[in-house]
Design an enzyme around this catalytic site. Sequence first.
Site, PDB file in Angstrom:
ATOM      1  N   LYS A  79       1.389  -1.401   0.003  1.00  0.00           N
ATOM      2  CA  LYS A  79       0.041  -0.072   0.067  1.00  0.00           C
ATOM      3  C   LYS A  79       1.109   1.029   0.132  1.00  0.00           C
ATOM      4  O   LYS A  79       1.871   1.872   0.751  1.00  0.00           O
ATOM      5  CB  LYS A  79      -1.034   0.503   0.878  1.00  0.00           C
ATOM      6  CG  LYS A  79      -1.752   1.177   0.820  1.00  0.00           C
ATOM      7  CD  LYS A  79      -2.944   1.018   2.434  1.00  0.00           C
ATOM      8  CE  LYS A  79      -3.996   1.870   2.287  1.00  0.00           C
ATOM      9  NZ  LYS A  79      -4.826   1.995   3.780  1.00  0.00           N
ATOM     10  N   SER A 154      -9.398   2.174   3.089  1.00  0.00           N
ATOM     11  CA  SER A 154      -8.835   2.712   1.928  1.00  0.00           C
ATOM     12  C   SER A 154      -7.920   1.765   1.535  1.00  0.00           C
ATOM     13  O   SER A 154      -7.535   2.144  -0.050  1.00  0.00           O
ATOM     14  CB  SER A 154      -7.744   3.457   2.440  1.00  0.00           C
ATOM     15  OG  SER A 154      -7.553   2.944   3.824  1.00  0.00           O
ATOM     16  N   SER A 178      -9.664  -0.705   7.382  1.00  0.00           N
ATOM     17  CA  SER A 178      -9.330  -0.361   5.642  1.00  0.00           C
ATOM     18  C   SER A 178      -8.484  -1.476   5.319  1.00  0.00           C
ATOM     19  O   SER A 178      -7.992  -1.840   4.199  1.00  0.00           O
ATOM     20  CB  SER A 178      -8.923   0.803   5.212  1.00  0.00           C
ATOM     21  OG  SER A 178      -9.079   1.955   5.276  1.00  0.00           O
TER      22      SER A 178
HETATM   23  N1  GLN Z   1     -12.681   4.315   6.277  1.00  0.00           N
HETATM   24  C1  GLN Z   1     -12.226   4.337   7.929  1.00  0.00           C
HETATM   25  C2  GLN Z   1     -11.873   6.252   7.439  1.00  0.00           C
HETATM   26  O1  GLN Z   1     -11.878   6.798   6.291  1.00  0.00           O
HETATM   27  C3  GLN Z   1     -11.020   3.912   8.107  1.00  0.00           C
HETATM   28  C4  GLN Z   1     -10.210   3.950   7.005  1.00  0.00           C
HETATM   29  C5  GLN Z   1      -9.164   3.225   7.466  1.00  0.00           C
HETATM   30  O2  GLN Z   1      -9.163   2.518   8.308  1.00  0.00           O
HETATM   31  N2  GLN Z   1      -7.644   3.292   7.569  1.00  0.00           N
HETATM   32  O3  GLN Z   1     -11.243   6.456   8.112  1.00  0.00           O
END
Ligand code: GLN
Length: 480
Positions: A79, A154, A178
């Site tokens: 990532k 994400s 994410s």
């Molecule tokens: N979707 C969540 C957010 O927008 C979690 C994101 C993540 O785990 N990095 O914060």
Amino acid sequence: MLRDLTISKIVEGIKKGQLSSYEIVKECIEEIKKDNSSSKPINAFITLMEDYALEQAKYIDEQRNKLEGKLLGVPIAIKDNINVKSFPTTCASKILEGFISVEDATVVERIKNNFGVIIGKTNMDEFAMGSSNETSYYGIVRNPHDRDRVPGGSSGGSAASVAANQVVCALGSDTGGSIRQPAAFCGVVGVKPTYGLVSRYGLVAFGSSLDQIGPITKNVEDAAILMDVISGYDPKDSTSVQVEKISFHERLKEPVDSNSITVGIPEEYFTDDVQEEILEAIRNVLGLIEKRGVKVRKISLPRTKYAIPTYYIVAPAEASSNLARFDGVRYGYRAKSQDLLDLYFNTKTEGFGKEVKRRIMLGNYVLSAGYYDAYYLKALKVRTLLKNDFTNAFREVDFIITPTTPTTAFKIGEKTSNPIEMYLSDIFTVTVNLVGTCAISLPVGSDKNNLPIGMQIIGKPFGDAELLRFARFVESLVSS
Ligand code: GLN
């Protein structure tokens, strides 16, 4: 096709001289390039490390008799918020344009020591803020199961690339879901390890008390192998925990005593708001494990409804502090300006996307004098109560099973105009980060549109090995 093989098959084949890392890596890269030129590309990669990867693979093939490593010759994607030395780290943000990592993250160092072949950096929501991969400066990622739908986020690029067999396995990061949510949307396995088990050194911080790096793979065995590689104490990360080093992969081989396992089903997670097909798929799994002697019982996690509001105070608060360093002086993008204040202002205005700005403003607000007690401090107290919910539940059960997401993958653009609705797609995953424990998302079926359904299994803190072993048991029942 070689790129659909699993880690253990590839390592075994390469060791025996029956498989060539070069061939597999080449196949992955060709597939990614072919897809990039299609009309609706998945767009899982921000940086493709073609020359580097092919050279590494060639070296591994030549030296295979002398090399020992758990990922010998296996193509892996990282990532793009995790540093790989000498390559860009963009966090899918304009503000890091032009930034080249000066060193490897600890997890990357460990992958290299095990001779994994890093083939590229994957697309993501900007600074890991999002649930659909639509906030990336480098364009949306499409779900390989339906190109008009999101892959989740994400870590959307990591999950989509594994699901599309563009790579064998990937690393993601999970601050509120994410890894697990995109894994569920793309039909792959995603693990969020217990906080402190995997070093965060070299991961660009979003919510430092919530972030964990973890594997995204095709099956539980591969996830266990990757956990063996990336986990373990790291003196460079002050939140890294010194626990007895065990082999997750070895532990998988021990039989599961299903009669002695009790699984908890929290009533707060099984509501009418969850897509019926997801509930049905999970009921089906529960039936299968009960037949094998696992006890399934209803439990309550009464503070569940506070998880999203608490997360959206704690995570932006930490993010607002972590993202202050991107000021146009130290990293990446620098806007044109007359003086220093102007430089800060213009760089941040032009460099950050809308969602990131929203979080920075929210974070500064809840931390500001006058609101700190009302919001931030209160959220920390609720976080403790959420933790107590889990401590109580784990006195009675070994694992907790929930849906990973309330729906299967939604359409591109469906939730972009309503951030609250987007935030709610993490309703079942954020608690695990607030509490700091481990969880996995497993594919357990598909809906009428053939979209994958993910089921979440939550384990006790530092019970990651037991969690994986149980997940492997469930996986074998689901796939047979
Ligand atoms: N979707 C969540 C957010 O927008 C979690 C994101 C993540 O785990 N990095 O914060």
